[in-house]
Design a protein around this motif. Structure first.
Motif, PDB file in Angstrom:
ATOM      1  N   ARG A 106      39.194  37.329  29.897  1.00 21.81           N
ATOM      2  CA  ARG A 106      40.550  36.928  30.733  1.00 21.81           C
ATOM      3  C   ARG A 106      39.803  38.165  31.946  1.00 21.81           C
ATOM      4  N   PHE A 107      39.603  39.665  31.828  1.00 23.19           N
ATOM      5  CA  PHE A 107      39.893  40.626  32.146  1.00 23.19           C
ATOM      6  C   PHE A 107      38.217  41.476  33.182  1.00 23.19           C
ATOM      7  N   PRO A 110      48.222  40.071  27.839  1.00 24.40           N
ATOM      8  CA  PRO A 110      46.927  38.910  27.937  1.00 24.40           C
ATOM      9  C   PRO A 110      47.155  37.847  27.978  1.00 24.40           C
ATOM     10  N   SER A 125      48.336  37.558  36.851  1.00 27.82           N
ATOM     11  CA  SER A 125      46.520  37.248  36.867  1.00 27.82           C
ATOM     12  C   SER A 125      45.462  38.144  37.667  1.00 27.82           C
ATOM     13  N   GLN A 184      36.732  46.360  32.448  1.00 28.19           N
ATOM     14  CA  GLN A 184      37.969  46.830  32.094  1.00 28.19           C
ATOM     15  C   GLN A 184      38.104  46.945  31.477  1.00 28.19           C
ATOM     16  N   TYR A 217      42.956  48.311  33.494  1.00 29.57           N
ATOM     17  CA  TYR A 217      42.334  49.334  32.709  1.00 29.57           C
ATOM     18  C   TYR A 217      42.928  48.986  31.237  1.00 29.57           C
ATOM     19  N   TYR A 218      42.055  48.594  30.651  1.00 32.16           N
ATOM     20  CA  TYR A 218      42.873  47.938  28.600  1.00 32.16           C
ATOM     21  C   TYR A 218      42.152  48.356  27.653  1.00 32.16           C
ATOM     22  N   ALA A 244      46.310  41.953  37.107  1.00 30.85           N
ATOM     23  CA  ALA A 244      46.000  42.364  35.882  1.00 30.85           C
ATOM     24  C   ALA A 244      44.228  42.298  35.551  1.00 30.85           C
ATOM     25  N   LYS A 245      43.755  41.463  36.334  1.00 31.88           N
ATOM     26  CA  LYS A 245      42.052  42.128  35.866  1.00 31.88           C
ATOM     27  C   LYS A 245      42.042  43.396  37.021  1.00 31.88           C
TER      28      LYS A 245
END
Length: 340
Positions: A283-284, A235, A259, A288, A266-267, A262-263
């Motif tokens: 950011r996401f 991130p 970026s 996510q 999942y995290y 990245a969205k």
């Protein structure tokens, strides 16, 4: 339990109490083995040395359920301990260990299907075998996804040898959970337990960045991939990656900047600090992020979702997404939420 209040711990690890002695069978001490130290604990050994100490929480299902009840966790998602990936091994032997663990996890889920969901493991050192075992794990054993390591014998996940595996995962709609192992720079991290505190977050960022920059998410836009430990340092590196994508057109393999992709990933929420979680949400997006604790290890969050509860600015609806609903959506289990 209403579906909106469900708490799912997406990131937990389990190992069979009768873990096989592959080192003795194959005459190779690189295999992880279990050395019981008492009724309530063991050491995972590699090359005759202790790799990590574990408690019986790692294999005792009843103790695990008792912990879940005490901590208010409705469902755990079970995955193997990453050191057991053993991608360095002969593929047939790696497949043998994968099958043993997948069968075990499936048996635990069958014993308590209302409390556990299972993820399998595959021998990624042989992509064809990995695809075959993914098929068996999901379609015969009923596991709901596959946990994979962050690299395969030093090859990043965007290596062309692995593309067929990701293609199959998208085709079959199999969710993938990427966990760091065999971390980069390991030779510089023997002290301070830096492998866990610095190596793993850096390794995870490299794994995620490799997939993002490779163009694979353009080719397989429906891939479902979750990265452990909040994506590691990813991130915070994304603005630098975007700048690199902008100024070095020769490295561009994607339609959009990093970026953007990245969205779509999942995290898990294992970042410990509400400030870090808020940064991830900004950011996401809250859709996510999936609550996960790293149970039963020392670095785990107790209880899973504690950092979500501590983020007071988070709306009730977004908190419920992160604490339970996102995990079930990621795993394709919407009906499980409704049944609760």
């Amino acid at each position: 339990m209403s579906k909106t209040n469900l708490r799912v711990d997406f990131h937990t690890h389990i190992i069979p109490e009768d873990f096989p002695d592959m080192a003795a069978k194959y005459g190779d001490d690189r295999w992880p083995t279990m050395n019981r130290t008492c009724d309530c604990g063991a050491e995972i050994m590699i090359k005759g040395k202790s790799f990590r100490k574990i408690t019986d929480q790692a294999w005792d299902v009843e103790k695990r359920v008792a912990d879940m009840d005490e901590e208010g966790i409705d469902i755990q998602v079970l995955s193997p301990i990453p050191v057991t990936f053993s991608y360095w091994s002969d593929p047939e032997a790696g497949l043998e260990l994968s099958k043993f663990q997948n069968d075990f996890i499936a048996s635990v889920v069958k014993e308590k299907p209302d409390r556990f969901i299972g993820l399998g493991t595959v021998p990624l050192q042989d992509v064809d075998m990995a695809i075959e075992e993914m098929d068996r794990a999901v379609n015969q054993l009923g596991l709901k996804g596959i946990q994979i390591g962050s690299n395969v014998n030093g090859l990043n996940l965007d290596d062309s040898s692995m593309e067929k595996f990701f293609e199959a995962a998208e085709k079959w709609d199999v969710p993938l959970f990427v966990h760091p192992w065999a971390t980069l720079g390991g030779e510089r991290m023997p002290r301070h337990n830096f492998m866990y505190m610095v190596g793993m977050p850096s390794e995870t960022a490299l794994a995620a960045g490799s997939l993002i920059m490779s163009g694979m998410l353009d080719r397989y836009p429906n891939l479902k991939i979750c990265f452990a430990h909040g994506g590691g340092s990813l991130p915070y590196l994304l603005p630098r990656m975007d700048k690199g994508w902008e100024v070095w057109p020769e490295i561009r393999k994607t339609v959009n900047p990093p970026s953007y992709y990245a969205k779509k990933l999942y995290y898990d929420s294992l970042v410990y600090d509400p400030v870090n979680l808020q940064y991830m949400i900004d950011r996401f997006g809250p859709e996510q992020i999936i609550a996960g604790s790293d149970y039963p290890f020392l670095l785990r969050e107790i209880p899973s979702g504690k950092v979500v509860d501590e983020l007071k600015s988070l709306s009730k609806e977004d908190a419920q997404l992160i604490l339970g609903q996102n995990a079930l959506k990621f795993l394709g289990l919407h009906e499980m939420a409704v049944s609760k």
